[in-house]
Write a protein that holds these residues in place. Structure first.
Motif, PDB file in Angstrom:
ATOM      1  N   SER A  55      50.891  37.803  38.503  1.00  0.00           N
ATOM      2  CA  SER A  55      51.766  38.762  38.255  1.00  0.00           C
ATOM      3  C   SER A  55      51.173  39.396  36.911  1.00  0.00           C
ATOM      4  CB  SER A  55      53.271  38.443  37.938  1.00  0.00           C
ATOM      5  OG  SER A  55      53.174  37.573  36.608  1.00  0.00           O
ATOM      6  N   ASN A  56      51.896  40.641  37.057  1.00  0.00           N
ATOM      7  CA  ASN A  56      51.373  41.497  35.864  1.00  0.00           C
ATOM      8  C   ASN A  56      52.477  42.683  35.659  1.00  0.00           C
ATOM      9  OD1 ASN A  56      50.133  44.645  35.458  1.00  0.00           O
ATOM     10  ND2 ASN A  56      48.817  43.293  34.378  1.00  0.00           N
ATOM     11  N   PRO A  57      52.990  43.003  34.357  1.00  0.00           N
ATOM     12  CA  PRO A  57      53.939  44.069  34.240  1.00  0.00           C
ATOM     13  C   PRO A  57      53.976  45.432  34.951  1.00  0.00           C
ATOM     14  CG  PRO A  57      53.204  43.164  32.185  1.00  0.00           C
ATOM     15  CD  PRO A  57      52.250  42.644  33.252  1.00  0.00           C
ATOM     16  N   THR A  58      52.799  45.954  34.990  1.00  0.00           N
ATOM     17  CA  THR A  58      52.669  47.371  35.820  1.00  0.00           C
ATOM     18  C   THR A  58      52.721  47.141  37.456  1.00  0.00           C
ATOM     19  OG1 THR A  58      51.011  47.887  34.235  1.00  0.00           O
ATOM     20  CG2 THR A  58      51.043  49.218  36.007  1.00  0.00           C
ATOM     21  N   VAL A  59      52.023  46.076  37.763  1.00  0.00           N
ATOM     22  CA  VAL A  59      52.376  45.502  39.252  1.00  0.00           C
ATOM     23  C   VAL A  59      53.693  45.485  39.429  1.00  0.00           C
ATOM     24  CG1 VAL A  59      51.707  44.318  41.228  1.00  0.00           C
ATOM     25  CG2 VAL A  59      49.876  44.934  39.232  1.00  0.00           C
ATOM     26  N   GLY A  60      54.133  44.734  38.523  1.00  0.00           N
ATOM     27  CA  GLY A  60      55.886  44.375  38.646  1.00  0.00           C
ATOM     28  C   GLY A  60      56.588  45.513  38.900  1.00  0.00           C
ATOM     29  N   PHE A  61      56.389  46.587  37.851  1.00  0.00           N
ATOM     30  CA  PHE A  61      57.310  47.897  38.058  1.00  0.00           C
ATOM     31  C   PHE A  61      57.134  48.450  39.508  1.00  0.00           C
ATOM     32  CE2 PHE A  61      56.059  48.473  33.417  1.00  0.00           C
ATOM     33  CZ  PHE A  61      57.357  47.555  32.981  1.00  0.00           C
ATOM     34  N   VAL A  62      55.975  48.571  40.046  1.00  0.00           N
ATOM     35  CA  VAL A  62      55.724  48.954  41.253  1.00  0.00           C
ATOM     36  C   VAL A  62      56.339  48.242  42.404  1.00  0.00           C
ATOM     37  CG1 VAL A  62      54.065  50.129  42.915  1.00  0.00           C
ATOM     38  CG2 VAL A  62      53.637  50.302  40.530  1.00  0.00           C
ATOM     39  N   GLU A  63      56.287  46.866  42.212  1.00  0.00           N
ATOM     40  CA  GLU A  63      56.841  46.240  43.293  1.00  0.00           C
ATOM     41  C   GLU A  63      58.369  46.443  43.227  1.00  0.00           C
ATOM     42  OE1 GLU A  63      53.696  42.224  43.097  1.00  0.00           O
ATOM     43  OE2 GLU A  63      55.439  42.444  41.652  1.00  0.00           O
ATOM     44  N   GLU A  64      58.871  46.463  42.052  1.00  0.00           N
ATOM     45  CA  GLU A  64      60.427  46.763  42.005  1.00  0.00           C
ATOM     46  C   GLU A  64      60.856  48.014  42.594  1.00  0.00           C
ATOM     47  OE1 GLU A  64      63.429  47.059  38.340  1.00  0.00           O
ATOM     48  OE2 GLU A  64      61.617  45.951  37.851  1.00  0.00           O
ATOM     49  N   LYS A  65      60.118  48.988  42.663  1.00  0.00           N
ATOM     50  CA  LYS A  65      60.285  50.308  43.009  1.00  0.00           C
ATOM     51  C   LYS A  65      60.192  50.289  44.478  1.00  0.00           C
ATOM     52  CE  LYS A  65      58.897  54.290  41.425  1.00  0.00           C
ATOM     53  NZ  LYS A  65      58.020  55.373  40.876  1.00  0.00           N
ATOM     54  N   ILE A  66      59.091  49.452  44.960  1.00  0.00           N
ATOM     55  CA  ILE A  66      59.001  49.496  46.585  1.00  0.00           C
ATOM     56  C   ILE A  66      60.198  48.600  47.098  1.00  0.00           C
ATOM     57  CG2 ILE A  66      57.554  48.748  48.462  1.00  0.00           C
ATOM     58  CD1 ILE A  66      54.963  49.416  46.816  1.00  0.00           C
ATOM     59  N   ALA A  67      60.545  47.651  46.712  1.00  0.00           N
ATOM     60  CA  ALA A  67      61.527  46.870  46.993  1.00  0.00           C
ATOM     61  C   ALA A  67      62.864  47.478  47.108  1.00  0.00           C
ATOM     62  CB  ALA A  67      61.833  45.525  46.097  1.00  0.00           C
ATOM     63  N   ALA A  68      63.236  48.563  45.917  1.00  0.00           N
ATOM     64  CA  ALA A  68      64.437  49.390  45.989  1.00  0.00           C
ATOM     65  C   ALA A  68      64.269  50.258  47.019  1.00  0.00           C
ATOM     66  CB  ALA A  68      64.457  50.090  44.702  1.00  0.00           C
ATOM     67  N   MET A  69      63.274  50.767  47.341  1.00  0.00           N
ATOM     68  CA  MET A  69      63.204  51.606  48.345  1.00  0.00           C
ATOM     69  C   MET A  69      63.268  51.322  49.656  1.00  0.00           C
ATOM     70  SD  MET A  69      60.102  54.342  46.958  1.00  0.00           S
ATOM     71  CE  MET A  69      60.134  55.734  48.070  1.00  0.00           C
ATOM     72  N   VAL A 213      42.847  51.136  48.285  1.00  0.00           N
ATOM     73  CA  VAL A 213      43.329  50.000  49.252  1.00  0.00           C
ATOM     74  C   VAL A 213      44.452  49.210  48.925  1.00  0.00           C
ATOM     75  CG1 VAL A 213      42.598  48.270  50.916  1.00  0.00           C
ATOM     76  CG2 VAL A 213      41.208  50.398  50.470  1.00  0.00           C
ATOM     77  N   GLY A 214      45.558  48.894  49.538  1.00  0.00           N
ATOM     78  CA  GLY A 214      46.510  48.018  49.045  1.00  0.00           C
ATOM     79  C   GLY A 214      47.317  47.646  49.956  1.00  0.00           C
ATOM     80  N   GLY A 215      48.396  46.670  49.685  1.00  0.00           N
ATOM     81  CA  GLY A 215      49.401  46.165  50.532  1.00  0.00           C
ATOM     82  C   GLY A 215      50.727  45.586  49.750  1.00  0.00           C
ATOM     83  N   VAL A 216      51.748  45.646  50.483  1.00  0.00           N
ATOM     84  CA  VAL A 216      52.679  44.962  49.834  1.00  0.00           C
ATOM     85  C   VAL A 216      53.632  44.286  50.847  1.00  0.00           C
ATOM     86  CG1 VAL A 216      54.228  47.024  50.288  1.00  0.00           C
ATOM     87  CG2 VAL A 216      54.820  45.638  48.234  1.00  0.00           C
ATOM     88  N   ILE A 217      54.485  43.078  50.537  1.00  0.00           N
ATOM     89  CA  ILE A 217      55.344  42.309  51.211  1.00  0.00           C
ATOM     90  C   ILE A 217      56.806  42.503  50.588  1.00  0.00           C
ATOM     91  CG2 ILE A 217      55.818  40.281  52.123  1.00  0.00           C
ATOM     92  CD1 ILE A 217      53.046  39.323  51.595  1.00  0.00           C
ATOM     93  N   VAL A 218      57.647  43.203  51.369  1.00  0.00           N
ATOM     94  CA  VAL A 218      59.092  42.958  50.877  1.00  0.00           C
ATOM     95  C   VAL A 218      60.011  42.047  51.423  1.00  0.00           C
ATOM     96  CG1 VAL A 218      60.809  44.963  50.299  1.00  0.00           C
ATOM     97  CG2 VAL A 218      58.802  45.496  50.850  1.00  0.00           C
ATOM     98  N   ASP A 219      60.652  41.472  50.678  1.00  0.00           N
ATOM     99  CA  ASP A 219      61.689  40.268  50.958  1.00  0.00           C
ATOM    100  C   ASP A 219      63.306  40.999  51.379  1.00  0.00           C
ATOM    101  OD1 ASP A 219      63.200  38.137  51.451  1.00  0.00           O
ATOM    102  OD2 ASP A 219      62.601  37.014  49.931  1.00  0.00           O
ATOM    103  N   GLY A 220      63.703  40.820  52.385  1.00  0.00           N
ATOM    104  CA  GLY A 220      65.067  41.539  52.855  1.00  0.00           C
ATOM    105  C   GLY A 220      66.226  40.713  52.231  1.00  0.00           C
TER     106      GLY A 220
END
Ligand SMILES: *Cc1c(COP(=O)(O)O)cnc(C)c1O
Length: 420
Positions: A55-69, A213-220
């Motif tokens: 984990s990394n704080p910057t990556v974490g902020f973006v993960e939080e944004k995508i999860a919210a969206m 290039v990137g990806g993301v997994i979001v947990d409902g």
């Protein structure tokens, strides 16, 4: 808050005197003042950062944004969409297990599930997106662990009946994973229709500018992992001092995915890349609106041309996907259209060559208009018969409508059609 607001405000929130824009934490490691605190973090890695492979704080902020969206409870970014698809499955599957996937999904996913995962002992059955409940039930085995689908398939543009597949998966006590790359949360939020996990190739619209290039997994966060079918969630993990992932509650899936798979496989993006993705996310709402509007006009224009055999765009009332699109994609059907030019392969090649504005690249979902002829590129090795069997006609063009002026895009298409 509304999606337009979340795209700008979710995730990084500066404190008093801190940078207004999200900082790039360019560091592999994190310092702590006591050995005890470090020891605690190795037992509970969700409570702080240890190492930028996990984990990394910057990556974490973006993960939080995508999860919210997406309306989820947590997210995990990966270095590609392929890595997101892979980890989303491996988090619940081991050798000897079986998965179901709807046919017509992205080619990379078909290869990953149908060929590569098979080599690792995970078997996949592809089912028709139009399969009846009886046909779907017949495909389920004792060891079936999940169902995988795509909101809007790349490039055939079939709209997934998410409610049908969620109901089917849940009737067997297994989760539904939906690849939401083409729709993005702006056009469809699969969790609202019962999906359990969402994945993305952020390389496409989320980035939008074709830079990372990137990806993301979001947990409902709603799936019940404690039914007894998923012992890896309810039994202690010896590699984390006996952690029981189900004890984390709603975000159990995504925490397990980070703690086990991200730790072992190490596919977390860099802080710099997360920062660049975030720039794309900030304008995703306005971009998606314009992509949909432009593509709708291009699709309507193409449909009227005597040189065009057919147009696939769920936003057209003539499309066999239109009814599903009205339910799942009421705000628009993204910028991607596929259409076929009448005649032999060469006619479509002539169209591509005649385009002056649209770029010829192996990419879709970009701010610039792009065109590609699968029969001449990605599907080049196939005969006309093999192509048609896979739903691809020799004259098929995958057209990704960008954000240039609609007048210029239409003028380019019109002059290129004249040269066919
Ligand atoms: C491109 C794509 C992927 C793979 O993503 P990469 O970022 O290229 O690894 C997965 N699913 C869909 C729907 C895609 O369009």
């Amino acid at each position: 808050m509304e999606l337009e607001t979340l795209a700008l405000r979710a995730g990084y929130k500066p404190g008093n005197g801190e940078t207004h824009t999200m900082p790039i934490y360019q560091s592999t490691t994190y310092e702590y003042t006591s050995a005890d605190h470090m020891a605690h973090l190795f037992d509970q890695p969700t409570e702080g950062h240890i190492y930028s492979r996990i984990s990394n704080p910057t990556v974490g902020f973006v993960e939080e944004k995508i999860a919210a969206m997406e309306g989820g409870v947590g997210a995990l970014m990966t270095t590609s969409g392929q890595a997101a698809s892979l980890l989303s499955v491996l988090n619940i599957c081991k050798a000897g297990d079986h998965i179901l996937c709807t046919a017509g999904v992205y080619g990379g996913t078909v290869n990953l599930f149908g060929v590569t995962l098979k080599r690792f002992g995970i078997d996949c059955t592809f089912v028709s997106p139009d399969a009846t409940m009886e046909e779907l039930n017949a495909a389920v085995r004792e060891n079936t662990r999940l169902v995988f689908s795509e909101t809007l398939t790349n490039p055939t543009l079939v709209v997934c009946d998410i409610e049908k597949f969620a109901g089917f998966a849940h009737s067997h006590g297994i989760p539904l994973i939906v690849d939401n790359t083409f729709a993005t949360p702006m056009l469809c939020r699969p969790f609202d229709f019962g999906a359990d996990i969402v994945t993305h190739s952020t390389t496409k619209y989320m980035d939008g500018h074709a830079v990372v290039v990137g990806g993301v997994i979001v947990d409902g966060g709603k799936f019940d992992w404690t039914s007894g079918k998923f012992p890896e969630f309810t039994e202690p993990d010896p590699t984390y001092h006996g952690t029981v992932y189900a004890n984390y509650g709603a975000p159990a899936y995504i925490i397990k995915c980070r703690m086990q798979l991200m730790r072992d496989f190490g596919v977390l993006p860099s802080a710099q890349d997360a920062f660049l993705l975030d720039l794309g996310l900030q304008t995703l709402p306005v971009r998606m609106k314009q992509h949909c509007e432009n593509a709708q006009k291009v699709a309507e224009f193409l449909e009227k041309s005597p040189k065009v055999e057919f147009v696939n765009y769920p936003g057209l009332p003539s499309s066999d996907q239109h009814e599903k699109a009205k339910k799942y994609l009421p705000k628009g059907c993204s910028g991607v259209i596929s259409f076929s030019i009448k005649g032999p392969r060469e006619n479509a090649a002539r169209f591509i060559d005649a385009l002056q504005l649209a770029s010829t690249v192996t990419h879709v979902a970009d701010i610039r208009t792009l065109a590609l002829q699968p029969a001449n590129t990605t599907h080049r090795q196939l005969s006309d018969e093999q192509l048609r069997a896979g739903g691809v006609t020799p004259g098929l063009i995958r057209f990704s409508v960008g954000l240039e002026s609609i007048d210029d895009i239409l003028a380019d298409v019109a002059q290129a059609l004249e040269k066919v």
